[in-house]
Design a protein around this motif. Structure first.
Motif, PDB file in Angstrom:
ATOM      1  N   THR A 100      -5.428  -9.285 -44.337  1.00  0.00           N
ATOM      2  CA  THR A 100      -6.883  -9.409 -44.421  1.00  0.00           C
ATOM      3  C   THR A 100      -7.578  -8.483 -43.429  1.00  0.00           C
ATOM      4  N   ASP A 101      -8.872  -8.310 -43.613  1.00  0.00           N
ATOM      5  CA  ASP A 101      -9.658  -7.529 -42.652  1.00  0.00           C
ATOM      6  C   ASP A 101      -9.644  -8.196 -41.280  1.00  0.00           C
ATOM      7  N   GLU A 102      -9.595  -9.540 -41.272  1.00  0.00           N
ATOM      8  CA  GLU A 102      -9.585 -10.267 -40.005  1.00  0.00           C
ATOM      9  C   GLU A 102      -8.313  -9.962 -39.207  1.00  0.00           C
ATOM     10  N   LEU A 103      -7.166  -9.955 -39.867  1.00  0.00           N
ATOM     11  CA  LEU A 103      -5.920  -9.628 -39.173  1.00  0.00           C
ATOM     12  C   LEU A 103      -5.933  -8.170 -38.715  1.00  0.00           C
ATOM     13  N   GLU A 104      -6.476  -7.296 -39.558  1.00  0.00           N
ATOM     14  CA  GLU A 104      -6.528  -5.879 -39.190  1.00  0.00           C
ATOM     15  C   GLU A 104      -7.428  -5.678 -37.973  1.00  0.00           C
ATOM     16  N   TYR A 105      -8.510  -6.420 -37.919  1.00  0.00           N
ATOM     17  CA  TYR A 105      -9.415  -6.361 -36.768  1.00  0.00           C
ATOM     18  C   TYR A 105      -8.681  -6.778 -35.500  1.00  0.00           C
ATOM     19  N   ARG A 106      -7.973  -7.888 -35.563  1.00  0.00           N
ATOM     20  CA  ARG A 106      -7.251  -8.378 -34.383  1.00  0.00           C
ATOM     21  C   ARG A 106      -6.130  -7.416 -33.984  1.00  0.00           C
ATOM     22  N   ALA A 107      -5.441  -6.848 -34.973  1.00  0.00           N
ATOM     23  CA  ALA A 107      -4.357  -5.904 -34.686  1.00  0.00           C
ATOM     24  C   ALA A 107      -4.892  -4.650 -33.995  1.00  0.00           C
ATOM     25  N   LEU A 108      -6.020  -4.147 -34.461  1.00  0.00           N
ATOM     26  CA  LEU A 108      -6.621  -2.965 -33.837  1.00  0.00           C
ATOM     27  C   LEU A 108      -7.109  -3.270 -32.428  1.00  0.00           C
ATOM     28  N   MET A 109      -7.577  -4.487 -32.219  1.00  0.00           N
ATOM     29  CA  MET A 109      -7.952  -4.899 -30.872  1.00  0.00           C
ATOM     30  C   MET A 109      -6.729  -4.896 -29.956  1.00  0.00           C
ATOM     31  N   TRP A 110      -5.598  -5.347 -30.485  1.00  0.00           N
ATOM     32  CA  TRP A 110      -4.350  -5.316 -29.721  1.00  0.00           C
ATOM     33  C   TRP A 110      -3.940  -3.880 -29.399  1.00  0.00           C
ATOM     34  N   LEU A 111      -4.090  -3.000 -30.382  1.00  0.00           N
ATOM     35  CA  LEU A 111      -3.734  -1.601 -30.166  1.00  0.00           C
ATOM     36  C   LEU A 111      -4.594  -0.984 -29.072  1.00  0.00           C
ATOM     37  N   ALA A 112      -5.881  -1.246 -29.109  1.00  0.00           N
ATOM     38  CA  ALA A 112      -6.785  -0.731 -28.078  1.00  0.00           C
ATOM     39  C   ALA A 112      -6.394  -1.289 -26.712  1.00  0.00           C
ATOM     40  N   ARG A 113      -6.025  -2.556 -26.672  1.00  0.00           N
ATOM     41  CA  ARG A 113      -5.638  -3.184 -25.410  1.00  0.00           C
ATOM     42  C   ARG A 113      -4.353  -2.574 -24.849  1.00  0.00           C
ATOM     43  N   LEU A 114      -3.367  -2.355 -25.723  1.00  0.00           N
ATOM     44  CA  LEU A 114      -2.092  -1.783 -25.277  1.00  0.00           C
ATOM     45  C   LEU A 114      -2.257  -0.359 -24.752  1.00  0.00           C
ATOM     46  N   THR A 115      -3.065   0.440 -25.450  1.00  0.00           N
ATOM     47  CA  THR A 115      -3.277   1.820 -24.996  1.00  0.00           C
ATOM     48  C   THR A 115      -4.052   1.839 -23.679  1.00  0.00           C
ATOM     49  N   ASN A 116      -4.993   0.933 -23.540  1.00  0.00           N
ATOM     50  CA  ASN A 116      -5.763   0.868 -22.293  1.00  0.00           C
ATOM     51  C   ASN A 116      -4.865   0.479 -21.126  1.00  0.00           C
ATOM     52  N   MET A 117      -3.965  -0.471 -21.354  1.00  0.00           N
ATOM     53  CA  MET A 117      -3.029  -0.876 -20.308  1.00  0.00           C
ATOM     54  C   MET A 117      -2.092   0.280 -19.936  1.00  0.00           C
ATOM     55  N   SER A 118      -1.654   1.038 -20.933  1.00  0.00           N
ATOM     56  CA  SER A 118      -0.768   2.171 -20.667  1.00  0.00           C
ATOM     57  C   SER A 118      -1.472   3.243 -19.843  1.00  0.00           C
ATOM     58  N   LEU A 119      -2.740   3.498 -20.148  1.00  0.00           N
ATOM     59  CA  LEU A 119      -3.494   4.510 -19.409  1.00  0.00           C
ATOM     60  C   LEU A 119      -3.693   4.110 -17.946  1.00  0.00           C
ATOM     61  N   LYS A 120      -3.793   2.833 -17.688  1.00  0.00           N
ATOM     62  CA  LYS A 120      -4.005   2.370 -16.314  1.00  0.00           C
ATOM     63  C   LYS A 120      -2.785   2.589 -15.437  1.00  0.00           C
ATOM     64  N   LYS A 121      -1.632   2.848 -16.036  1.00  0.00           N
ATOM     65  CA  LYS A 121      -0.410   3.064 -15.263  1.00  0.00           C
ATOM     66  C   LYS A 121      -0.343   4.464 -14.650  1.00  0.00           C
ATOM     67  N   TYR A 122      -1.163   5.373 -15.154  1.00  0.00           N
ATOM     68  CA  TYR A 122      -1.129   6.744 -14.641  1.00  0.00           C
ATOM     69  C   TYR A 122      -1.938   6.856 -13.348  1.00  0.00           C
ATOM     70  N   PRO A 123      -1.491   7.702 -12.431  1.00  0.00           N
ATOM     71  CA  PRO A 123      -2.212   7.866 -11.161  1.00  0.00           C
ATOM     72  C   PRO A 123      -3.412   8.804 -11.277  1.00  0.00           C
ATOM     73  N   SER A 124      -3.653   9.317 -12.464  1.00  0.00           N
ATOM     74  CA  SER A 124      -4.725  10.282 -12.660  1.00  0.00           C
ATOM     75  C   SER A 124      -5.438   9.983 -13.976  1.00  0.00           C
ATOM     76  N   THR A 125      -6.374  10.856 -14.353  1.00  0.00           N
ATOM     77  CA  THR A 125      -7.076  10.737 -15.630  1.00  0.00           C
ATOM     78  C   THR A 125      -7.011  12.071 -16.358  1.00  0.00           C
ATOM     79  N   VAL A 126      -7.368  12.073 -17.631  1.00  0.00           N
ATOM     80  CA  VAL A 126      -7.381  13.312 -18.399  1.00  0.00           C
ATOM     81  C   VAL A 126      -8.316  14.332 -17.758  1.00  0.00           C
ATOM     82  N   ARG A 127      -9.499  13.892 -17.371  1.00  0.00           N
ATOM     83  CA  ARG A 127     -10.464  14.822 -16.769  1.00  0.00           C
ATOM     84  C   ARG A 127      -9.922  15.438 -15.487  1.00  0.00           C
ATOM     85  N   GLU A 128      -9.322  14.609 -14.636  1.00  0.00           N
ATOM     86  CA  GLU A 128      -8.803  15.112 -13.362  1.00  0.00           C
ATOM     87  C   GLU A 128      -7.684  16.130 -13.574  1.00  0.00           C
TER      88      GLU A 128
END
Length: 211
Positions: A100-128
């Motif tokens: 359903t669209d509801e499950l897809e919404y929740r899954a995409l929220m999980w994907l955004a959360r996982l990528t955000n957590m992964s980015l926080k592990k780096y000591p720098s940022t893309v801009r830097e």
């Protein structure tokens, strides 16, 4: 029971890299070799074209659907589906298809959360890192270990940022689709937990798994 079966499925796929990773096409598909190996291919680090990001995210989104799965999914038969996965011996290859669209919404929220957590592990940022590499001719020798590390790290972070942007855009699109057919979106199937479950709940789950 559903949470326990999800936990067991996650154990099955925990070490399957293809279920947790995404492969992107080159940031610059028109890139050509440099005149010689002592010169960089281009002066500025490559970046993704936001309008032309090519990747296959089917496996990772299937994993996110599993993480987001609730008893309401599979037309209320999610528990029965996961039971059958184990009784049929197909846990190793099972993936949660789009429902359903509801499950897809929740899954995409999980994907955004996982990528955000992964980015926080780096000591720098893309801009830097972009800024450091642009000025690398001044303080970081071309092809040095530090130069190579910065290039690899930048590519990883750019990929994660692109994936996070795609996931965030997808959640907004799903929400708009759902709102067009539902006046009230404050319902259980749209709920995304913001905090982890209490540890005693997880401890109980692990106890049940030992039985």
């Amino acid at each position: 029971e559903l949470k326990l079966l999800k936990y067991r499925l996650l154990q099955v796929i925990a070490n399957k890299r293809e279920r947790w990773t995404v492969k992107f096409q080159p940031r610059n598909e028109d890139s050509k070799p440099a005149a010689n190996s002592f010169l960089p291919i281009q002066d500025h680090p490559p970046r993704f074209d936001p309008q032309n990001v090519k990747f296959d995210g089917s496996a990772i989104i299937a994993t996110c659907r599993l993480l987001a799965l609730t008893n309401t999914d599979y037309e209320g038969k999610a528990l029965e589906v996961l039971r059958n996965v184990f009784t049929s011996g197909t846990a190793d290859s099972f993936q949660v298809d789009r429902q359903t669209d509801e499950l897809e919404y929740r899954a995409l929220m999980w994907l955004a959360r996982l990528t955000n957590m992964s980015l926080k592990k780096y000591p720098s940022t893309v801009r830097e890192d972009m800024e450091r590499l642009v000025a690398s001719s001044l303080d970081i020798p071309f092809r040095s270990k530090e130069w190579n590390v910065l290039q690899v790290r930048l590519g990883e972070m750019q990929s994660l940022e692109s994936l996070r942007s795609i996931a965030s855009s997808g959640t907004r699109h799903m929400m708009e689709r759902i709102k067009r057919r539902k006046k009230n979106v404050d319902v259980p199937e749209m709920y995304i937990r913001q905090k982890v479950c209490k540890f005693e709940y997880t401890a109980k789950l692990l106890e049940d798994d030992k039985k």
